[in-house]
Design a protein around this motif. Sequence first.
Motif, PDB file in Angstrom:
ATOM      1  N   GLN A  24       7.760  48.574  61.063  1.00 50.63           N
ATOM      2  CA  GLN A  24       8.324  47.949  61.899  1.00 50.63           C
ATOM      3  C   GLN A  24       6.794  47.224  61.922  1.00 50.63           C
ATOM      4  O   GLN A  24       6.123  45.725  61.983  1.00 50.63           O
ATOM      5  CB  GLN A  24       8.393  47.857  63.401  1.00 50.63           C
ATOM      6  CG  GLN A  24      10.151  48.641  63.208  1.00 50.63           C
ATOM      7  CD  GLN A  24      10.153  48.882  65.187  1.00 50.63           C
ATOM      8  OE1 GLN A  24       9.765  49.691  65.471  1.00 50.63           O
ATOM      9  NE2 GLN A  24      11.141  48.201  65.326  1.00 50.63           N
ATOM     10  N   ALA A  25       5.640  47.794  61.941  1.00 51.24           N
ATOM     11  CA  ALA A  25       4.189  47.102  61.648  1.00 51.24           C
ATOM     12  C   ALA A  25       4.195  46.044  59.961  1.00 51.24           C
ATOM     13  O   ALA A  25       2.918  45.546  60.371  1.00 51.24           O
ATOM     14  CB  ALA A  25       3.351  48.621  62.078  1.00 51.24           C
ATOM     15  N   ARG A  26       4.134  47.240  58.781  1.00 55.91           N
ATOM     16  CA  ARG A  26       4.351  47.014  57.970  1.00 55.91           C
ATOM     17  C   ARG A  26       5.153  45.373  58.165  1.00 55.91           C
ATOM     18  O   ARG A  26       4.507  43.828  57.771  1.00 55.91           O
ATOM     19  CB  ARG A  26       4.714  47.054  56.799  1.00 55.91           C
ATOM     20  CG  ARG A  26       4.810  46.646  55.105  1.00 55.91           C
ATOM     21  CD  ARG A  26       3.240  46.277  55.432  1.00 55.91           C
ATOM     22  NE  ARG A  26       3.086  45.870  53.884  1.00 55.91           N
ATOM     23  CZ  ARG A  26       2.325  44.921  53.102  1.00 55.91           C
ATOM     24  NH1 ARG A  26       1.288  44.733  54.092  1.00 55.91           N
ATOM     25  NH2 ARG A  26       2.183  44.702  51.873  1.00 55.91           N
ATOM     26  N   ALA A  27       6.225  45.260  58.609  1.00 56.35           N
ATOM     27  CA  ALA A  27       6.776  43.905  58.412  1.00 56.35           C
ATOM     28  C   ALA A  27       6.466  42.408  59.282  1.00 56.35           C
ATOM     29  O   ALA A  27       6.328  41.555  59.122  1.00 56.35           O
ATOM     30  CB  ALA A  27       8.569  43.843  59.345  1.00 56.35           C
ATOM     31  N   ALA A  28       6.249  43.612  60.595  1.00 57.96           N
ATOM     32  CA  ALA A  28       5.254  42.497  61.689  1.00 57.96           C
ATOM     33  C   ALA A  28       3.883  42.093  60.686  1.00 57.96           C
ATOM     34  O   ALA A  28       3.579  40.306  61.333  1.00 57.96           O
ATOM     35  CB  ALA A  28       4.917  43.242  62.618  1.00 57.96           C
ATOM     36  N   THR A  29       3.480  42.504  60.177  1.00 56.55           N
ATOM     37  CA  THR A  29       2.091  41.975  59.496  1.00 56.55           C
ATOM     38  C   THR A  29       1.567  40.754  58.337  1.00 56.55           C
ATOM     39  O   THR A  29       1.597  39.974  58.344  1.00 56.55           O
ATOM     40  CB  THR A  29       1.531  43.247  58.878  1.00 56.55           C
ATOM     41  OG1 THR A  29       0.853  44.552  59.674  1.00 56.55           O
ATOM     42  CG2 THR A  29       0.096  42.618  57.808  1.00 56.55           C
ATOM     43  N   VAL A  30       3.423  40.938  57.288  1.00 54.49           N
ATOM     44  CA  VAL A  30       4.092  40.304  56.417  1.00 54.49           C
ATOM     45  C   VAL A  30       4.209  38.861  57.198  1.00 54.49           C
ATOM     46  O   VAL A  30       3.414  38.318  56.848  1.00 54.49           O
ATOM     47  CB  VAL A  30       4.758  41.357  56.242  1.00 54.49           C
ATOM     48  CG1 VAL A  30       5.322  40.213  54.703  1.00 54.49           C
ATOM     49  CG2 VAL A  30       3.967  42.108  54.503  1.00 54.49           C
ATOM     50  N   ALA A  31       4.992  39.282  58.579  1.00 55.96           N
ATOM     51  CA  ALA A  31       5.516  38.197  59.188  1.00 55.96           C
ATOM     52  C   ALA A  31       4.052  37.291  59.448  1.00 55.96           C
ATOM     53  O   ALA A  31       4.458  35.835  59.241  1.00 55.96           O
ATOM     54  CB  ALA A  31       6.304  38.606  60.146  1.00 55.96           C
ATOM     55  N   ALA A  32       3.296  37.938  60.396  1.00 60.98           N
ATOM     56  CA  ALA A  32       2.690  37.255  60.731  1.00 60.98           C
ATOM     57  C   ALA A  32       0.993  36.193  59.716  1.00 60.98           C
ATOM     58  O   ALA A  32       0.623  35.952  60.426  1.00 60.98           O
ATOM     59  CB  ALA A  32       1.387  38.283  62.089  1.00 60.98           C
ATOM     60  N   ALA A  33       1.643  37.116  59.411  1.00 65.47           N
ATOM     61  CA  ALA A  33       0.460  36.729  57.685  1.00 65.47           C
ATOM     62  C   ALA A  33       0.338  35.202  57.301  1.00 65.47           C
ATOM     63  O   ALA A  33       1.326  34.900  56.745  1.00 65.47           O
ATOM     64  CB  ALA A  33       0.147  37.715  56.673  1.00 65.47           C
ATOM     65  N   PRO A  34      -0.598  34.792  57.712  1.00 70.80           N
ATOM     66  CA  PRO A  34      -0.301  33.528  57.155  1.00 70.80           C
ATOM     67  C   PRO A  34       0.088  32.959  55.481  1.00 70.80           C
ATOM     68  O   PRO A  34      -1.249  33.727  54.602  1.00 70.80           O
ATOM     69  CB  PRO A  34      -1.985  32.151  57.774  1.00 70.80           C
ATOM     70  CG  PRO A  34      -2.824  33.317  57.860  1.00 70.80           C
ATOM     71  CD  PRO A  34      -1.899  34.454  58.252  1.00 70.80           C
ATOM     72  N   GLU A  35       0.188  31.871  55.412  1.00 70.69           N
ATOM     73  CA  GLU A  35       0.482  31.186  53.477  1.00 70.69           C
ATOM     74  C   GLU A  35      -0.896  31.363  53.303  1.00 70.69           C
ATOM     75  O   GLU A  35      -1.683  30.411  53.580  1.00 70.69           O
ATOM     76  CB  GLU A  35       2.126  30.925  53.783  1.00 70.69           C
ATOM     77  CG  GLU A  35       1.840  30.529  51.918  1.00 70.69           C
ATOM     78  CD  GLU A  35       2.635  29.532  51.592  1.00 70.69           C
ATOM     79  OE1 GLU A  35       2.955  28.626  50.597  1.00 70.69           O
ATOM     80  OE2 GLU A  35       3.860  30.163  52.931  1.00 70.69           O
ATOM     81  N   PRO A  36      -0.877  32.266  51.669  1.00 72.71           N
ATOM     82  CA  PRO A  36      -2.437  31.671  51.973  1.00 72.71           C
ATOM     83  C   PRO A  36      -3.037  30.282  50.947  1.00 72.71           C
ATOM     84  O   PRO A  36      -1.044  29.647  50.793  1.00 72.71           O
ATOM     85  CB  PRO A  36      -2.589  33.127  49.902  1.00 72.71           C
ATOM     86  CG  PRO A  36      -1.447  32.971  50.006  1.00 72.71           C
ATOM     87  CD  PRO A  36      -0.742  33.161  51.376  1.00 72.71           C
ATOM     88  N   PRO A  37      -3.073  29.481  50.701  1.00 72.12           N
ATOM     89  CA  PRO A  37      -3.970  28.323  50.737  1.00 72.12           C
ATOM     90  C   PRO A  37      -3.120  28.475  49.589  1.00 72.12           C
ATOM     91  O   PRO A  37      -3.387  28.765  48.230  1.00 72.12           O
ATOM     92  CB  PRO A  37      -4.833  28.009  50.898  1.00 72.12           C
ATOM     93  CG  PRO A  37      -5.471  28.551  51.193  1.00 72.12           C
ATOM     94  CD  PRO A  37      -5.086  29.954  51.081  1.00 72.12           C
ATOM     95  N   ARG A  38      -2.790  27.179  49.096  1.00 70.47           N
ATOM     96  CA  ARG A  38      -2.620  26.470  46.887  1.00 70.47           C
ATOM     97  C   ARG A  38      -3.586  26.104  46.467  1.00 70.47           C
ATOM     98  O   ARG A  38      -4.156  25.097  47.422  1.00 70.47           O
ATOM     99  CB  ARG A  38      -1.176  25.704  47.281  1.00 70.47           C
ATOM    100  CG  ARG A  38       0.384  26.345  48.106  1.00 70.47           C
ATOM    101  CD  ARG A  38       1.438  26.277  47.786  1.00 70.47           C
ATOM    102  NE  ARG A  38       2.374  26.993  48.661  1.00 70.47           N
ATOM    103  CZ  ARG A  38       3.537  26.393  47.883  1.00 70.47           C
ATOM    104  NH1 ARG A  38       4.032  25.793  47.124  1.00 70.47           N
ATOM    105  NH2 ARG A  38       4.608  27.363  48.836  1.00 70.47           N
ATOM    106  N   ARG A  39      -3.952  26.816  45.576  1.00 71.77           N
ATOM    107  CA  ARG A  39      -4.788  25.705  44.532  1.00 71.77           C
ATOM    108  C   ARG A  39      -3.850  24.621  44.085  1.00 71.77           C
ATOM    109  O   ARG A  39      -3.343  25.108  43.859  1.00 71.77           O
ATOM    110  CB  ARG A  39      -5.273  27.155  44.100  1.00 71.77           C
ATOM    111  CG  ARG A  39      -6.311  27.792  44.344  1.00 71.77           C
ATOM    112  CD  ARG A  39      -7.147  29.346  43.937  1.00 71.77           C
ATOM    113  NE  ARG A  39      -7.689  27.931  43.116  1.00 71.77           N
ATOM    114  CZ  ARG A  39      -8.437  29.553  42.140  1.00 71.77           C
ATOM    115  NH1 ARG A  39      -8.058  30.279  41.676  1.00 71.77           N
ATOM    116  NH2 ARG A  39      -9.625  28.345  41.066  1.00 71.77           N
ATOM    117  N   PRO A  40      -4.608  23.647  43.760  1.00 71.71           N
ATOM    118  CA  PRO A  40      -4.162  22.726  42.738  1.00 71.71           C
ATOM    119  C   PRO A  40      -4.549  22.702  41.856  1.00 71.71           C
ATOM    120  O   PRO A  40      -5.042  23.501  40.991  1.00 71.71           O
ATOM    121  CB  PRO A  40      -5.234  21.495  42.917  1.00 71.71           C
ATOM    122  CG  PRO A  40      -6.649  22.381  43.508  1.00 71.71           C
ATOM    123  CD  PRO A  40      -6.145  23.360  44.195  1.00 71.71           C
ATOM    124  N   PRO A  41      -3.166  22.400  40.712  1.00 79.77           N
ATOM    125  CA  PRO A  41      -3.276  22.525  39.545  1.00 79.77           C
ATOM    126  C   PRO A  41      -5.041  22.496  38.538  1.00 79.77           C
ATOM    127  O   PRO A  41      -5.420  21.777  39.425  1.00 79.77           O
ATOM    128  CB  PRO A  41      -2.397  22.102  38.939  1.00 79.77           C
ATOM    129  CG  PRO A  41      -1.693  21.043  39.538  1.00 79.77           C
ATOM    130  CD  PRO A  41      -2.207  21.390  41.269  1.00 79.77           C
TER     131      PRO A  41
END
Length: 75
Positions: A24-41
């Motif tokens: 449960q802690a791992r699932a909550a951490t993954v769900a709460a983590a912001p998506e890393p910024p996408r690097r432009p090509p």
Amino acid sequence: MPPIKVLYGQPTPEELAAVIAVVQARAATVAAAPEPPRRPPVSAWTDRAAAIALRRQTLPRLINLTTTTPAEPTR
């Protein structure tokens, strides 16, 4: 959370509770983590590896162009 099925062994209630808490802690951490910024090509102008590869491809062609004799002009 879907039910958990124990496949092997006989865990104690404390062991099962510890595993569920970790999952449960791992699932909550993954769900709460912001998506890393996408690097432009990466542009071909700034990609040094692509520039070197392109140079390796075109350099022999350029050398062959300069060593061949020019064709006769057509009339």
